[in-house]
Enzyme design. Structure first.
Site, PDB file in Angstrom:
ATOM      1  N   ASP A  46       0.823  -1.204   0.000  1.00 36.98           N
ATOM      2  CA  ASP A  46       0.000   0.000   0.000  1.00 36.98           C
ATOM      3  C   ASP A  46       0.862   1.261   0.000  1.00 36.98           C
ATOM      4  OD1 ASP A  46      -2.653   1.325   0.431  1.00 36.98           O
ATOM      5  OD2 ASP A  46      -1.677   1.963   2.287  1.00 36.98           O
TER       6      ASP A  46
ATOM      7  N   GLU B 111       1.002  -0.568  -5.187  1.00 35.73           N
ATOM      8  CA  GLU B 111       0.057   0.525  -5.425  1.00 35.73           C
ATOM      9  C   GLU B 111       0.909   1.790  -5.514  1.00 35.73           C
ATOM     10  OE1 GLU B 111      -3.515   3.165  -3.486  1.00 35.73           O
ATOM     11  OE2 GLU B 111      -1.915   2.319  -2.279  1.00 35.73           O
TER      12      GLU B 111
END
EC number: 2.4.1.18
Length: 728
Positions: free
Chosen positions: A409, A462
């Site tokens: 993330d 990401e």
């Protein structure tokens, strides 16, 4: 001044006072058995809960009573013998009497190799040594605790077993590595515990959860739970043998992104194993990606502000339940991806913030250590112990829970020192630049360890910037991720489908520009949870037009996405056109499937997954420019585009998108070969809720050159639809 409890037994008064105050930093120097080698043996015990203490021999016989020194419960006395020996203690308090082993008679927990690897920052199986481990030492059952807190003056393990009194179980400090350790006899799996620390100035800090606990209390409670390393009964050998081939660049990868708490509310891990696995099989997705499962105090963070980086959240049951969920998915041929959050951590008092009274895990300078967007702390990636902690967390999920991939993330926030900061609010790197060199080294290190220690597992970034070579090997100068989310593709294409069809002819580039950079990385095309929150609305709600057009647009969009190069990711609910914006506190609106339009959308996504998996042309060359060929990207006037997906030795698939609500008859498209072709998928089909315009039966390619190809097809293009056509 000395306090004498027995002839020949001396206990410095300062040590007694420090133990009773709970400020002694070296309890093993005072407590336990001392002497031997010619010196008289003595035993010292701090037991404020007892009125009397006696030393017992191995046969249970009383060897010597201990004398109480002062009012706080310090006991000391001599015992017969010349060399140290195993002993037990008997405690008496009023009518109650009990026996226990003395924690301060046991040897060190960490070995020399542990100290060396910890000092080097290369203890990649850190979780096998730090944390709370049920163990047997010298024939005694108990729990071995170890925690890194180099700047603390004193660390104790506390729980109901000692009335949460930090004076009673102070730990031994391993000076060289800053780890505190203690074996506590008689504790068991399921016992609650925390650490009580005194900071560098002797200040008592808020009780801390164990950074390496393997289980936590269900929030809002915050204690750690004694739980051994996960030892699940696995039945997924078949999957594990095939995993590497199922996660390569040339494999079909279609990901169903899931928030475990709101897919269907009220399900625990075992119920999810049954219901989610069956649903994903029905839908044809290859993988499930879970929003963070690691323990997190705030449900509204969706898991993206974790504290327990080694503990599956207790919201859905015990750790074994999560292992059974993974095992069931694997047995059903479904891969498991976890969202993993190494970018930042929350400032909750029981977590990593100010852990030992210092900025142990983050930077002291808020320009480096505080993320204003999320009000969280940023890890100090340049500190080898912190990097080691995070690397061990990544490897833990792959090792102990058979997880197949980690979606990392907020990578962009890690890569740039000036991420979301204005001039003067960040500190340049040693070269004066904005790149976070320590974070880059950390990410490369994690990805290399995953590659070396768990072949076949992958990491997915990401990452929303143009940082180069994110998904390229470390040895070639890349970051080493397996795939990267294509945020630019998502932004452009979703923006296109929000537009009224009458304006789309001016924005065809939003659909075609992605191919300019489609092979600069190995991409996943993400329609993730981030696109259906914070007032954006649902996917179906973002589509242009009236209700019929919204459904047609979303079906056409899905068809375009599944035909486009790149692996696929769809957040739960999108597959049946959930109409409400996602709410983590509510289940998906499954009742919508009683409506034919929603049921048709679900069937379309299942059929897209089937075609994607079945046809090598649609997946084998996802990451290779030889697998794609524009037929016509330039018919912006009609908002039509067409392209081929290809794979060596396989039939090509022609995708044609007509993105206005106008039927186009006898629309000629060039194709690479003559003969018979057939329509294999039409997003406007009646079974999907469409108007059923299309090309039933066979299609005969004419030997009529068009679009620079030797043959051509005359097609009927349904309104707001994508069709797939292939040689018969």
């Amino acid at each position: 001044m000395n306090v004498t409890s027995k002839p020949g037994e001396l206990v410095p008064e300062s040590d007694v006072a420090a133990i009773m105050r709970g400020t002694h930093g070296d309890p093993f120097r005072v407590l336990g058995m001392h002497g031997g080698g010619g010196a008289p043996l003595s035993v010292r015990v701090f037991a404020p809960q007892a009125a009397e203490v006696a030393v017992l021999g191995q046969g249970g016989e009383v060897l010597a009573p201990l004398e109480r020194i002062g009012a706080e419960g310090f006991f000391a006395g001599t015992v017969p013998g010349e060399e140290k020996f195993p002993y037990r203690l008997r405690f008496v308090s009023g009518p109650h009497e009990w026996e226990a082993d003395d924690p301060y008679r046991f040897p060190e927990v960490l070995g020399e190799l542990d100290e060396y690897l910890l000092g080097e920052g290369r203890h990649y199986q850190l979780y096998t040594r730090l944390g709370a481990h049920p163990a047997e030492i010298e024939g005694v059952q108990g729990v071995s605790f170890a925690v890194w807190a180099p700047n603390a003056r004193r660390v104790s393990v506390v729980g109901a077993f000692n009335a949460w009194d930090g004076r009673r179980h102070p730990m031994r400090k391993r000076i060289g590595v800053g780890v505190w350790e203690l074996f506590v006899p008689g504790l068991h799996t399921g016992d609650l515990y925390k650490y009580e620390l005194l900071g560098p100035s002797g200040e008592r800090l808020p009780l801390k959860s164990d950074p390496l606990s393997f289980a936590q209390e269900a929030p809002p409670a915050t204690a750690s739970v004694v739980h051994g390393l996960p030892e699940a009964e696995w039945h997924d050998a078949g999957w594990m043998q095939e995993r590497e081939s199922r996660q390569r660049r040339d494999a079909p990868i279609s990901i169903y992104e899931v928030h475990a708490g709101s897919w269907r509310q009220g399900l625990d891990y075992d119920a999810l194993a049954e219901e989610l696995s069956a649903y994903v099989r029905e839908m044809g997705f290859t993988h499930v990606e879970f929003l963070p499962i690691s323990e997190h105090p705030f449900t509204g963070s969706w898991g993206y502000q974790p504290i327990g980086l080694f503990a599956p959240t207790a919201r859905f049951g015990p750790p074994e339940g999560f292992a059974r969920l993974v095992d069931r998915l694997h047995r059903d041929g479904i891969g498991v991806i976890l969202d993993w959050v190494p970018a930042h951590f929350p400032s909750d008092a029981h977590g990593l913030a100010n852990f030992d009274g210092t900025h142990l895990y983050d930077h002291a300078d808020p320009r480096q250590g505080f993320h204003r967007d999320w009000n969280t702390q940023i890890y100090n990636f340049g500190r080898q112990e912190v990097a080691n902690f995070l690397q061990a967390s990544a490897l833990f999920w792959l090792d102990r829970y058979h997880v197949d991939a980690l979606r990392v993330d907020a990578v962009a926030s890690m890569l740039y020192l000036d991420y979301s900061r204005n001039a003067g609010e960040w500190v340049p790197n040693r070269h004066g630049g904005r790149e976070n060199l320590e974070a880059i080294d950390f990410l490369r290190g994690v990805n290399e360890r995953v590659r070396l220690d768990h072949p076949g597992c992958i990491t997915i970034a990401e990452e929303s910037t143009a940082f180069p070579q994110v998904s390229r090997p470390v040895e070639d100068g890349g970051l080493g991720f397996g795939f990267k989310w294509n945020m630019g593709w998502m932004h452009d294409t979703l923006g296109y489908f929000r537009r009224d069809p009458i304006h789309r002819k001016h924005h065809q580039n939003d659909l075609t520009f992605g191919m300019v950079y489609a092979y600069s990385e190995d991409f996943v095309l993400p329609l993730s949870h981030d696109e259906v929150v914070h007032g954006k609305g649902s996917l179906i709600g973002q589509m242009a037009g009236d209700r019929w057009q919204k459904f047609a647009n979303l079906r056409a969009y899905f068809g375009f996405m599944w035909a486009h190069p790149g692996k696929k990711l769809l957040f739960m609910g999108g597959e049946f056109a959930q109409e409400r914006e996602w709410n983590h506190d509510a289940s998906l609106d499954w009742h919508l499937l009683d409506d034919p339009s929603h049921a048709g959308m679900k069937r379309l996504v299942a059929d897209l997954n089937r075609e994607y998996r079945k046809r090598p042309a649609l997946h084998r060359m996802d990451c290779d420019p030889e697998g794609f060929e524009w037929i016509d990207a330039g018919d912006s006037e009609n908002s039509v585009l067409s392209f081929l997906r290809k794979a060596p030795g396989e039939k090509p698939v022609l995708a044609v998108c007509n993105l206005t609500p106008v039927v186009r008859s006898d629309y000629r498209i060039g194709v690479p070969e003559g003969g018979e072709w057939r329509e294999i998928l039409n997003s406007d089909a009646a079974i999907y809720g469409g108007s059923d315009v299309g090309n039933p039966g066979g299609l005969q390619a004419e030997e009529f050159s068009w679009h620079g190809r030797p043959a051509s097809l005359r097609l009927t293009l349904p309104p707001l639809a994508t069709i797939f056509v292939t040689p018969a």
